[in-house]
Structures are given as C-alpha cells and as structure tokens.
Design an enzyme around this catalytic site. Structure first.
Site, PDB file in Angstrom:
ATOM      1  N   LYS A  29       0.850  -1.208   0.000  1.00 28.96           N
ATOM      2  CA  LYS A  29       0.000   0.000   0.000  1.00 28.96           C
ATOM      3  C   LYS A  29       0.879   1.250   0.000  1.00 28.96           C
ATOM      4  O   LYS A  29       0.663   2.179  -0.771  1.00 28.96           O
ATOM      5  CB  LYS A  29      -0.880   0.019   1.238  1.00 28.96           C
ATOM      6  CG  LYS A  29      -1.539   1.357   1.528  1.00 28.96           C
ATOM      7  CD  LYS A  29      -2.483   1.317   2.717  1.00 28.96           C
ATOM      8  CE  LYS A  29      -1.819   1.667   3.999  1.00 28.96           C
ATOM      9  NZ  LYS A  29      -1.552   3.102   4.227  1.00 28.96           N
ATOM     10  N   ASN A  30       1.915   1.249   0.840  1.00 28.79           N
ATOM     11  CA  ASN A  30       2.693   2.476   1.043  1.00 28.79           C
ATOM     12  C   ASN A  30       3.753   2.701  -0.018  1.00 28.79           C
ATOM     13  O   ASN A  30       4.409   3.746  -0.025  1.00 28.79           O
ATOM     14  CB  ASN A  30       3.295   2.486   2.449  1.00 28.79           C
ATOM     15  CG  ASN A  30       2.202   2.625   3.507  1.00 28.79           C
ATOM     16  OD1 ASN A  30       1.052   2.924   3.168  1.00 28.79           O
ATOM     17  ND2 ASN A  30       2.538   2.369   4.750  1.00 28.79           N
ATOM     18  N   CYS A  44      -5.998  12.109  11.783  1.00 26.10           N
ATOM     19  CA  CYS A  44      -6.728  10.838  11.668  1.00 26.10           C
ATOM     20  C   CYS A  44      -6.694  10.190  13.041  1.00 26.10           C
ATOM     21  O   CYS A  44      -6.265  10.788  14.027  1.00 26.10           O
ATOM     22  CB  CYS A  44      -6.087   9.958  10.611  1.00 26.10           C
ATOM     23  SG  CYS A  44      -4.466   9.411  11.092  1.00 26.10           S
ATOM     24  N   ASP A  55       3.976   0.825  12.027  1.00 24.42           N
ATOM     25  CA  ASP A  55       2.807   0.161  11.427  1.00 24.42           C
ATOM     26  C   ASP A  55       2.656  -1.287  11.864  1.00 24.42           C
ATOM     27  O   ASP A  55       1.657  -1.923  11.539  1.00 24.42           O
ATOM     28  CB  ASP A  55       2.882   0.229   9.897  1.00 24.42           C
ATOM     29  CG  ASP A  55       2.729   1.644   9.398  1.00 24.42           C
ATOM     30  OD1 ASP A  55       3.030   1.895   8.220  1.00 24.42           O
ATOM     31  OD2 ASP A  55       2.330   2.513  10.200  1.00 24.42           O
ATOM     32  N   ARG A 101      -8.864  -0.773   4.273  1.00 30.30           N
ATOM     33  CA  ARG A 101      -8.110   0.322   3.649  1.00 30.30           C
ATOM     34  C   ARG A 101      -6.737  -0.165   3.218  1.00 30.30           C
ATOM     35  O   ARG A 101      -6.170   0.324   2.242  1.00 30.30           O
ATOM     36  CB  ARG A 101      -7.934   1.478   4.654  1.00 30.30           C
ATOM     37  CG  ARG A 101      -9.134   2.370   4.849  1.00 30.30           C
ATOM     38  CD  ARG A 101      -8.733   3.569   5.689  1.00 30.30           C
ATOM     39  NE  ARG A 101      -7.436   4.049   5.246  1.00 30.30           N
ATOM     40  CZ  ARG A 101      -6.476   4.494   6.083  1.00 30.30           C
ATOM     41  NH1 ARG A 101      -6.697   4.531   7.371  1.00 30.30           N
ATOM     42  NH2 ARG A 101      -5.323   4.914   5.616  1.00 30.30           N
TER      43      ARG A 101
HETATM   44  C1  EPZ Z   1       3.690   7.120   6.108  1.00 34.58           C
HETATM   45  O1  EPZ Z   1       2.856   8.121   6.652  1.00 34.58           O
HETATM   46  C2  EPZ Z   1       2.840   5.873   6.004  1.00 34.58           C
HETATM   47  N1  EPZ Z   1       1.719   6.105   5.106  1.00 34.58           N
HETATM   48  C3  EPZ Z   1       2.314   5.485   7.391  1.00 34.58           C
HETATM   49  O2  EPZ Z   1       1.584   4.267   7.258  1.00 34.58           O
HETATM   50  C4  EPZ Z   1       3.518   5.234   8.302  1.00 34.58           C
HETATM   51  O3  EPZ Z   1       3.059   4.936   9.607  1.00 34.58           O
HETATM   52  C5  EPZ Z   1       4.409   6.480   8.333  1.00 34.58           C
HETATM   53  O4  EPZ Z   1       4.797   6.849   6.986  1.00 34.58           O
HETATM   54  C6  EPZ Z   1       5.677   6.249   9.149  1.00 34.58           C
HETATM   55  O5  EPZ Z   1       6.376   5.168   8.632  1.00 34.58           O
HETATM   56  C7  EPZ Z   1       1.933   6.039   3.766  1.00 34.58           C
HETATM   57  O6  EPZ Z   1       3.044   5.836   3.306  1.00 34.58           O
HETATM   58  C8  EPZ Z   1       0.733   6.233   2.901  1.00 34.58           C
HETATM   59  P1  EPZ Z   1       5.520  10.559   8.332  1.00 34.58           P
HETATM   60  P2  EPZ Z   1       3.364   9.668   6.717  1.00 34.58           P
HETATM   61  O7  EPZ Z   1       5.408  11.793   7.536  1.00 34.58           O
HETATM   62  O8  EPZ Z   1       4.128   9.980   5.503  1.00 34.58           O
HETATM   63  C9  EPZ Z   1       5.274  13.851  11.719  1.00 34.58           C
HETATM   64  C10 EPZ Z   1      -0.225   2.784   7.596  1.00 34.58           C
HETATM   65  O9  EPZ Z   1      -0.781   2.283   8.575  1.00 34.58           O
HETATM   66  N2  EPZ Z   1       5.217  14.811  10.606  1.00 34.58           N
HETATM   67  O10 EPZ Z   1       6.787   9.773   8.296  1.00 34.58           O
HETATM   68  O11 EPZ Z   1       2.206  10.518   7.048  1.00 34.58           O
HETATM   69  C11 EPZ Z   1       3.965  13.079  11.852  1.00 34.58           C
HETATM   70  O12 EPZ Z   1       3.048  13.807  12.633  1.00 34.58           O
HETATM   71  C12 EPZ Z   1       0.181   4.256   7.612  1.00 34.58           C
HETATM   72  O13 EPZ Z   1       0.039   2.182   6.523  1.00 34.58           O
HETATM   73  C13 EPZ Z   1       5.318  16.170  10.885  1.00 34.58           C
HETATM   74  O14 EPZ Z   1       5.452  16.578  12.036  1.00 34.58           O
HETATM   75  O15 EPZ Z   1       4.336   9.569   7.977  1.00 34.58           O
HETATM   76  C14 EPZ Z   1       4.377  11.811  12.529  1.00 34.58           C
HETATM   77  O16 EPZ Z   1       4.438  12.037  13.926  1.00 34.58           O
HETATM   78  C15 EPZ Z   1      -0.100   4.910   8.964  1.00 34.58           C
HETATM   79  N3  EPZ Z   1       5.243  17.053   9.857  1.00 34.58           N
HETATM   80  C16 EPZ Z   1       5.794  11.576  12.012  1.00 34.58           C
HETATM   81  O17 EPZ Z   1       6.215  12.816  11.433  1.00 34.58           O
HETATM   82  C17 EPZ Z   1       5.092  16.650   8.545  1.00 34.58           C
HETATM   83  O18 EPZ Z   1       5.054  17.502   7.636  1.00 34.58           O
HETATM   84  C18 EPZ Z   1       5.870  10.498  10.942  1.00 34.58           C
HETATM   85  O19 EPZ Z   1       5.108  10.926   9.856  1.00 34.58           O
HETATM   86  C19 EPZ Z   1       4.999  15.265   8.291  1.00 34.58           C
HETATM   87  C20 EPZ Z   1       5.064  14.367   9.330  1.00 34.58           C
END
Ligand code: EPZ
Length: 436
Positions: free
Chosen positions: A32-33, A126, A313, A405
C-alpha cells in the site's frame, strides 16, 4: 452503513473465530505504502504506466478516483493497472476524496510539477495523530513554490527549481512529495535527513524506470537531477512488508507454522528479531520467511522508530502478541502521538496493559476471551483480528472497513491458513446504534 426501513440500519463487522492454529504458505499483497506515492507519480509522465502487483484496497481505489477526477484514465485488469495521465487537465484535488485519503497529500508535488499549480484540501488528522504537513510545505517552498493556506485548502504555485531541503524529521510523505516535485525541476535537488523506508526505494526504482534521475533512496540523502520529461513504463510494486509482518505474527500468536513468500526478509528484519526474542522459530529464505510458534515470552523493551527501526505500522500487532506472551513487556510508540487505541479494546478481551503517554506496560496473560471490539484505525483493527484468532470463542470486530483500507482480502488469506474470519451484517435499531 446500509439503510433499511426507517429506524433500522445494517452494521457490518467481521466475525473472527478463535482457537485455531494457522498453518500454511501465502504470498503477500503489493505494498500500500509503495503503491500510493507511485500512483501519485503517474502525473509526472504523459504516457501510459502499467503497474503490476498493485493491491486492490480501499486506499488505492480512492487514489484512483482522485486521479480520474484530475482527468487521468485508469484501466483495471486482473492483477494489473494501467494509468494514463496524458489527458490530465485539473490541478484541483477533490475535497471529499482527499479528506478520506490522507496520503492524497503526496499528490501535491506531482500536481505542482505537472501544472505549475496545485490546490488541495488540508488533510485532516486521523485516528492515530494530527498528521501535520509542515515539512511537506517547507520543502516545496524551499524548491521555489509559493504556498498559501486559506479556508482549509492549500494552494501551491510556481516553477520548481532545484535546491537543498533539510528535513527536521525523516518524514516518509515529505521525502516522497519533494522527490516527486523535483523530478522535472530545473537543476539538482538534495533531500537531507530523508526517510529511508523500503517504499521510498521502490518509488526511486519506479521513477528511474520512467527515465527520471534519482539516487540515494534508502539512505538519509536523496539526490534528484531534474529532467524535462519522463516516459511510460511497466513496473511491479514491491510486496507489502507490513501485511507480511501481520500474517507472520498471526502464525506466531496462534501456535501455528506460517510461511509468507514473495517477501524480502530484510524489509521485516526488526520484526523477525523481535519474534525470535519472543521465542518463535524464524527461518529466512531468499524471498520468503517462515515462523513457527513456540511458547511465547514477553520482551523487555521495544520502541518504534523510522526505518530501519521497528516500524510503527507493526506496533499494534506486536502489542497483541506481547499481550499473550509470558511476563511484562514495555512498548514505546515514538512516531505517532495517539496510536494505542487498541489497548482499550484488548482489555475487553481480558488483556492487561497500562498506557502512560507514549509508553505501554503490557502484562502477558494466558487467555483472551472473544468480545465485541472496534477497529479504531487500520493497523489497530488488524491487531484486533490477531487477538480474535488467539482468543477462546468468537470476536466481533466492528468498523472492519477500516482494515480493508490497507489489507487485500485479509479474510481470504486467513482462511487459506486455516483460520476463520467472516464478513457479517446485522440490522440494528437507531437506539442500539446510538449506544454504539
Ligand atoms: C507514512 O505516513 C505511512 N503512510 C504510514 O503508514 C507510516 O506509519 C508512516 O509513513 C511512518 O512510517 C503512507 O506511506 C501512505 P511521516 P506519513 O510523515 O508519511 C510527523 C499505515 O498504517 N510529521 O513519516 O504521514 C507526523 O506527525 C500508515 O500504513 C510532521 O510533524 O508519515 C508523525 O508524527 C499509517 N510534519 C511523524 O512525522 C510533517 O510535515 C511520521 O510521519 C509530516 C510528518
């Protein structure tokens, strides 16, 4: 929810039968990711892209709907998907669909690169956290975009030029968004403190197959040399390491013997070490992993970290495993601020745990009993299915559509392994529904 006669609704749930060991071999769905950013990247190329092993899950279906509203054509065949964005003619992301699919924010970079303009709804938080996008926007600004946030929407405009982007945190989405924006930029872009997840390496493989010049994915420094255009390609999406890990844990928790094929063991390395620490017998092959359960013992301390650390995850699924492993385990969730909603649901089944902010203290119990529980989020829902497979009796998992999802036909996969997960619907009166 389906409406019946006035005052009654149908509620869908999954019925999970407990007490059966899972045995057998399954291949795992496409990631998915990896699929989501690759689908966003199709807007960079004005020729047909053929994707193999793309998972047919709700998040992918929503992303395809968004691409169609932007003017792309999508042809779905069995196991293959062809996306052609040569007819794309809109840079405005639809509010409803983008709201439902948070990761539509990945489209910002590719829509901006394609049209010099992008207009997207602010993705809400979310169930697992606020999910800010400040790092995405800071990176795009660094590359020359004008970014305006007004009325719940984001507007990015301007020609992208290369530059150096230092990420304050190795955000997966921000790394991907900047990579996509930079592919057709004038000049070279360097992303520092980039996320290193395997899905980013897959995105780089895809972009290079389309003729773009990207290198360094999988390390903290990714370099993109902008080129005017990419070209069509056929590409096979990597296996889903999180789905694979979920099924391996299912084998361990039910006292079974499960092999997952079409998987690079390296991508689930930290989980395999954790399963061995819990006492499971883990066998790695070139493109498969086998897990045989033994008596499970808790592990002192685990914390989630960006890759190559233990993946957030798989935290809910490990939480369930530790809930039925002997002894006390400590599990810290460092990535998201609200990713322990499954703890309360597990307690309804007899689990023992205490949550202190981002730390879970889990006391292993010998038994869980079936109950009516809720899937609060995608991976938390998967964790509840694992608990139901272990428990005595039947477990009802409400809002199982949240699991769909990210998991393709989880009920069929578990059925192939000898377990029982069946989709059910029952009519409920409004009163009952209000009680929730
Ligand atoms: C990706 O989400 C994945 N989703 C998530 O998988 C996964 O948990 C996550 O990466 C971490 O590995 C997809 O790839 C579609 P991040 P993403 O930006 O990109 C903070 C699942 O279950 N942050 O690495 O949203 C954020 O709040 C999903 O498959 C900021 O502060 O993750 C979080 O605490 C859930 N500012 C941390 O970074 C930003 O601009 C990690 O977020 C962006 C993120």
């Amino acid at each position: 929810m389906l409406y019946l006669a006035e005052g009654t609704k149908k509620m869908s749930y999954w019925l999970v039968r407990g007490g059966r060991a899972l045995n057998g071999t399954v291949s795992v769905q496409g990631s998915k990711n990896a699929a989501l950013p690759i689908l966003a990247a199709t807007l960079l190329i004005k020729e047909p892209i053929r994707l193999l092993n793309c998972p047919m899950i709700r998040d992918v279906q929503n992303m395809l709907r968004i691409l169609k509203t932007l003017g792309c054509t999508v042809v779905e065949e069995r196991g293959a998907l062809t996306v052609d964005s040569c007819t794309a003619d809109s840079f405005v992301l639809p509010t409803a669909l983008s709201g439902e699919l948070r990761s539509s924010i990945f489209l910002l970079g590719s829509v901006l690169s394609r049209f010099g303009d992008a207009d997207a709804p602010y993705p809400g938080g979310c169930e697992i956290g606020n999910r800010p996008i400040d790092l995405h926007l800071k990176g795009l600004k660094r590359l020359g975009a004008e970014v305006e946030e007004r009325g719940g929407r984001i507007r990015c405009r301007g020609a992208i030029t290369g530059g150096v982007v230092d990420l304050d945190y190795p955000s997966v989405g921000a790394t991907e968004n900047i990579m996509l924006a930079a592919c057709r930029a004038k000049g070279q872009t360097t992303v520092r403190n980039a996320a290193c997840e395997p899905e980013i390496v897959d995105l780089e493989r895809f972009l290079c197959a389309c003729g773009f010049r990207v290198r360094g994915a999988g390390t903290p420094t990714v370099v993109i040399d902008g080129v005017p255009e990419g070209h069509g390609t056929a590409f096979r999406i990597m296996p889903d390491r999180i789905a694979a890990g979920t099924y391996l844990i299912a084998g361990a928790i039910t006292g079974g013997d499960v092999t997952v094929t079409d998987l690079d063991p390296e991508t689930v390395d930290t989980l395999l070490f954790k399963l061995a620490e819990c006492g499971a017998e883990v066998t790695r092959k070139a493109d498969a992993v086998r897990v045989r359960a033994k008596a499970l013992r808790g592990v002192g301390f685990t914390e989630t970290r960006p890759y190559p650390g233990f993946p957030t995850d798989l935290q809910p699924q490990l939480f369930t495993l530790l809930s039925v492993s002997e002894g006390t385990s400590v599990l810290v969730e460092n990535v998201f601020e609200n990713r322990f909603k499954h703890a309360q649901e597990l307690k309804k089944m007899g689990a023992e745990n205490r949550i202190l902010d981002r730390t879970a203290i889990i006391t292993g119990v010998r038994k869980l009993h079936g109950a009516c529980v809720t899937a609060h989020d995608l991976r938390g829902g998967a964790a509840m299915v694992l608990a139901g497979l272990f428990a005595e009796g039947d477990t009802k998992v409400l809002h199982a559509e949240r699991i769909e999802r990210g998991y393709e036909s989880m009920d069929s996969v578990i059925g192939l392994l000898g377990g029982s997960v069946t989709r059910k619907e029952e009519s409920i009166g409004e009163e009952e529904e209000k009680r929730g």
